[in-house]
Design an enzyme around this catalytic site. Structure first.
Site, PDB file in Angstrom:
ATOM      1  N   SER A  99       0.748  -1.378  -0.150  1.00  0.00           N
ATOM      2  CA  SER A  99      -0.048  -0.040  -0.033  1.00  0.00           C
ATOM      3  C   SER A  99       0.902   1.070  -0.219  1.00  0.00           C
ATOM      4  O   SER A  99       1.640   1.376  -0.522  1.00  0.00           O
ATOM      5  CB  SER A  99      -1.018   0.046   1.367  1.00  0.00           C
ATOM      6  OG  SER A  99      -1.941   0.791   1.136  1.00  0.00           O
ATOM      7  N   ASP A 229      -9.811  -5.749  -4.370  1.00  0.00           N
ATOM      8  CA  ASP A 229      -8.952  -4.650  -3.412  1.00  0.00           C
ATOM      9  C   ASP A 229      -9.986  -3.282  -3.372  1.00  0.00           C
ATOM     10  O   ASP A 229     -10.069  -2.579  -4.319  1.00  0.00           O
ATOM     11  CB  ASP A 229      -7.803  -4.190  -3.881  1.00  0.00           C
ATOM     12  CG  ASP A 229      -6.741  -3.293  -2.966  1.00  0.00           C
ATOM     13  OD1 ASP A 229      -7.557  -2.553  -2.322  1.00  0.00           O
ATOM     14  OD2 ASP A 229      -5.567  -3.479  -2.857  1.00  0.00           O
ATOM     15  N   HIS A 258      -7.463  -5.976  -0.072  1.00  0.00           N
ATOM     16  CA  HIS A 258      -6.064  -5.117   0.077  1.00  0.00           C
ATOM     17  C   HIS A 258      -5.362  -5.671   0.883  1.00  0.00           C
ATOM     18  O   HIS A 258      -4.025  -5.605   0.936  1.00  0.00           O
ATOM     19  CB  HIS A 258      -6.565  -3.903   0.495  1.00  0.00           C
ATOM     20  CG  HIS A 258      -5.559  -2.677   0.607  1.00  0.00           C
ATOM     21  ND1 HIS A 258      -4.695  -2.331  -0.316  1.00  0.00           N
ATOM     22  CD2 HIS A 258      -5.078  -1.889   1.941  1.00  0.00           C
ATOM     23  CE1 HIS A 258      -3.872  -1.433  -0.118  1.00  0.00           C
ATOM     24  NE2 HIS A 258      -3.966  -1.147   0.996  1.00  0.00           N
TER      25      HIS A 258
END
Length: 278
Positions: A99, A229, A258
């Site tokens: 991320s 995601d 995610h």
């Protein structure tokens, strides 16, 4: 030493863990917002058992690092990583980022000293750019990130329950096995960090354009992304990033979220190991 602190150029203390043989190939893990090095516990233990030296740091303002009110942007994050790599004299390292941490990896690896980095992996990562702009019309509108900021200001503790309970791990999807432990651990990590740093980091992860960083990287890069995601939509991240990388490999996971490396570590760890060994 199994853990400690380095001091960045502006005096900020950055916490890190460093496990395993110091002469083994290092793997450095970069966590997502608003978490800490602890998000990588499973991967740290797994790759340690495979004979690697494993390192993870708390980004400035997060976890056990100093709660800075300045420097909470990508250039400083990358400089902090460069400082860590120099302090630990890391050579031929693999940098793995999730991320926001994937953005940090892209910025650092693109600028790293020769010989420091062997490979990189981007998991559910924010590059090239999340924000909708004239050049990136498929991106997410600024209102999404303004909503993050408003929720953090209004009630950070509740916001940090809502995110992992819902979209982060896909626990809002029907028939998904919910882990209360993952939710609680996300909350614990998030609340350990500083609200100001986390607030600033929303701009860093959403508005930073990593296009030129991705183009500049000349080591092999593995791009892993969950097809479901809900935080970093795959169409505007992994599918674009892979086109900008000179030596990129893309693997996507149907139905995964995610936080796929936390919900499905056995799947992701095996793919990471194969890439590292290749």
């Amino acid at each position: 030493m199994s853990n400690g602190f380095i001091t960045a150029s502006d005096g900020t203390r950055i916490f890190y863990k460093d496990w395993g043989p110091k002469d083994a190939q290092p793997i450095v893990f970069h966590h997502g917002w608003p978490l800490s090095a602890d998000d990588w516990d499973n991967q740290m233990l797994y790759f340690l058992s495979q004979g690697y030296r494993v390192i993870a740091h708390d980004r400035r303002g997060h976890g056990r690092s100093d709660q800075t009110d300045t420097g909470n942007e990508m250039d400083t994050y990358a400089a902090d990583v460069a400082g860590l790599a120099a302090a630990l004299d890391l050579k031929n390292a693999i940098h793995i980022g999730h991320s926001t941490g994937g953005g940090e990896v892209a910025r650092y690896v693109a600028r790293a000293e020769k010989g420091r980095v062997a490979k990189a992996a981007l998991l559910g990562a924010v590059p090239p750019i999340m924000l909708k702009t004239a050049a990136n019309p498929e991106g997410l509108p600024i209102e999404v990130f303004d909503g993050f900021r408003a929720a953090l200001v209004a009630n950070r503790a509740q916001f940090f329950i809502d995110v992992p309970s819902g979209p982060f791990y896909g626990f809002n999807r029907p028939d998904t096995k919910v882990s209360q432990g993952l939710i609680d651990n996300w909350w614990r990590q998030g609340m350990a960090g500083g609200a100001k740093a986390q607030y600033d980091c929303i701009k860093a992860f959403s508005e930073t354009d990593f296009t030129e960083d991705l183009k500049a990287i000349d080591v092999p890069v593995l791009v892993l992304h969950g097809e479901d995601d809900q935080i970093v939509p795959i169409a505007d991240s992994a599918h674009k990033a892979i086109k900008l990388l000179k030596h990129g490999t893309l693997k996507t996971y149907p139905g995964l979220s995610h936080g796929m490396f936390a919900t499905h570590p056995e799947v992701v760890n095996a793919d990471l190991l194969a890439f590292i060994k290749a």
